[in-house]
Design a protein around this motif. Structure first.
Motif, PDB file in Angstrom:
ATOM      1  N   LEU A 153       6.622 -19.209  -7.156  1.00  0.00           N
ATOM      2  CA  LEU A 153       7.489 -18.934  -6.008  1.00  0.00           C
ATOM      3  C   LEU A 153       8.051 -20.213  -5.403  1.00  0.00           C
ATOM      4  N   LEU A 154       7.263 -21.301  -5.495  1.00  0.00           N
ATOM      5  CA  LEU A 154       7.732 -22.575  -4.944  1.00  0.00           C
ATOM      6  C   LEU A 154       8.957 -23.069  -5.716  1.00  0.00           C
ATOM      7  N   THR A 155       8.913 -22.938  -7.035  1.00  0.00           N
ATOM      8  CA  THR A 155      10.071 -23.310  -7.857  1.00  0.00           C
ATOM      9  C   THR A 155      11.277 -22.456  -7.471  1.00  0.00           C
ATOM     10  N   SER A 156      11.007 -21.181  -7.217  1.00  0.00           N
ATOM     11  CA  SER A 156      12.074 -20.271  -6.833  1.00  0.00           C
ATOM     12  C   SER A 156      12.736 -20.727  -5.523  1.00  0.00           C
ATOM     13  N   ALA A 157      11.886 -21.121  -4.545  1.00  0.00           N
ATOM     14  CA  ALA A 157      12.426 -21.578  -3.256  1.00  0.00           C
ATOM     15  C   ALA A 157      13.235 -22.860  -3.427  1.00  0.00           C
ATOM     16  N   ILE A 158      12.761 -23.767  -4.273  1.00  0.00           N
ATOM     17  CA  ILE A 158      13.484 -25.027  -4.477  1.00  0.00           C
ATOM     18  C   ILE A 158      14.813 -24.775  -5.190  1.00  0.00           C
ATOM     19  N   MET A 159      14.802 -23.860  -6.158  1.00  0.00           N
ATOM     20  CA  MET A 159      16.056 -23.531  -6.850  1.00  0.00           C
ATOM     21  C   MET A 159      17.064 -22.883  -5.884  1.00  0.00           C
ATOM     22  N   LEU A 160      16.538 -22.108  -4.950  1.00  0.00           N
ATOM     23  CA  LEU A 160      17.406 -21.508  -3.937  1.00  0.00           C
ATOM     24  C   LEU A 160      18.060 -22.596  -3.078  1.00  0.00           C
ATOM     25  N   ALA A 161      17.274 -23.633  -2.767  1.00  0.00           N
ATOM     26  CA  ALA A 161      17.840 -24.758  -2.012  1.00  0.00           C
ATOM     27  C   ALA A 161      18.932 -25.447  -2.826  1.00  0.00           C
ATOM     28  N   LEU A 162      18.716 -25.565  -4.133  1.00  0.00           N
ATOM     29  CA  LEU A 162      19.748 -26.194  -4.974  1.00  0.00           C
ATOM     30  C   LEU A 162      21.012 -25.329  -5.039  1.00  0.00           C
ATOM     31  N   VAL A 163      20.818 -24.002  -5.042  1.00  0.00           N
ATOM     32  CA  VAL A 163      21.993 -23.114  -4.972  1.00  0.00           C
ATOM     33  C   VAL A 163      22.771 -23.403  -3.686  1.00  0.00           C
ATOM     34  N   SER A 164      22.033 -23.557  -2.574  1.00  0.00           N
ATOM     35  CA  SER A 164      22.695 -23.827  -1.292  1.00  0.00           C
ATOM     36  C   SER A 164      23.439 -25.156  -1.327  1.00  0.00           C
ATOM     37  N   VAL A 165      22.813 -26.173  -1.919  1.00  0.00           N
ATOM     38  CA  VAL A 165      23.470 -27.486  -2.006  1.00  0.00           C
ATOM     39  C   VAL A 165      24.748 -27.375  -2.839  1.00  0.00           C
ATOM     40  N   THR A 166      24.668 -26.661  -3.954  1.00  0.00           N
ATOM     41  CA  THR A 166      25.846 -26.504  -4.811  1.00  0.00           C
ATOM     42  C   THR A 166      26.955 -25.741  -4.079  1.00  0.00           C
ATOM     43  N   VAL A 167      26.540 -24.677  -3.365  1.00  0.00           N
ATOM     44  CA  VAL A 167      27.534 -23.887  -2.614  1.00  0.00           C
ATOM     45  C   VAL A 167      28.186 -24.752  -1.530  1.00  0.00           C
ATOM     46  N   SER A 168      27.393 -25.606  -0.871  1.00  0.00           N
ATOM     47  CA  SER A 168      27.993 -26.460   0.158  1.00  0.00           C
ATOM     48  C   SER A 168      28.955 -27.469  -0.465  1.00  0.00           C
TER      49      SER A 168
END
Lengths: 101, 162
Positions: B25-40
């Motif tokens: 789940l931790l990897t999942s949360a970090i990947m979600l943060a990377l999605v946010s960075v890419t979207v920004s």
């Protein structure tokens, strides 16, 4: 095909990924991850539509509102997760029905 | 669409698939943060810096902290009772099938949809839009934040020591 059609096609794929995650997972955390991915796709669609209509200012104002709502939804979902975990030791959505008062 | 934006869109799709398929789940949360960075980054590329800043600070920052906090709480229990992974492993196949099937009709529909756009003036500033023209939205946002605080308060009530 114009560039907006291609962008929206890719946005659809991202949104499909989020919906799939929400569909197949029983974990509350993964449900929220799926919801976040769907929300990101919706934000991309909003800004892309704003750029298409040459109205990025209004699109950004709407997106800021959307981000506020997203934060509240995620905070409420994670609060439910913590509460459920304290009561049952599990993060399973099927055990949320035992939270009823 | 320029190549830079296309690469960012593909990266966002890749990170979102990774976030769904990650076993931890931790990897999942970090990947979600990377999605946010890419979207920004995509927002910055569109010329929407305010949206990019909010996305980067709130979604990639605050929400990731909330996720990591919650995941660290339930991680031990989640590793003891892991979910059935077969449906997650099927995601690339299902996504590829959806992408191929929708390629034949979605881009054409979106091209038709984009022709309906009515171009705006494009003037003004974000301050004018947020504080003047869309001022009622601020009331809604404040009420929404109050609703969030109320939810947290009602989920974790203070117990009487009797």
């Amino acid at each position: 095909m114009n560039s907006f059609a291609m962008e929206w096609y890719l946005i659809t794929l991202i949104m499909f990924t989020g919906f799939y995650c929400m569909l197949v997972s029983r974990s509350i955390v993964r449900q929220l991850v799926g919801l976040e991915i769907v929300s990101k796709a919706a934000m991309l669609a909003l800004i892309s539509a704003g750029a298409l209509a040459n109205n990025l200012i209004y699109a950004q104002a709407l997106l800021i509102t959307m981000i506020v709502i997203e934060v509240v939804v995620v905070a409420a979902g994670l609060a439910l997760l913590v509460k459920n975990f304290r009561l049952h030791g599990a993060a399973d959505i099927w055990k949320l029905d035992s939270l009823k008062g | 669409m320029n190549d830079y934006r296309l690469i960012l869109f593909l990266l966002a799709a890749l990170f979102s698939v990774w976030a769904v398929m990650a076993r931890r789940l931790l990897t999942s949360a970090i990947m979600l943060a990377l999605v946010s960075v890419t979207v920004s980054l995509i927002f910055f590329d569109y010329g929407a810096p305010w949206a990019g800043v909010f996305e980067l600070s709130v979604c990639a920052g605050l929400i990731t902290v909330l996720f990591v906090g919650a995941v660290s709480l339930i991680r031990a229990a989640d590793e003891q009772n892991p979910e059935n992974r077969s449906r997650f492993h099927a995601l690339p196949l299902v996504l590829a099938a959806f992408a191929i099937a929708s390629w034949y009709y979605l881009p054409a529909f979106f091209a038709e949809l984009s022709a309906w756009a009515r171009p705006g003036t494009g003037g003004g500033t974000i301050g004018l839009a947020l504080w003047d023209m869309r001022r009622p939205d601020l009331l809604g946002q404040i009420l929404m934040l109050a609703a969030g605080v109320f939810v947290i308060k009602s989920v974790f009530p203070r117990r009487n020591e009797k």
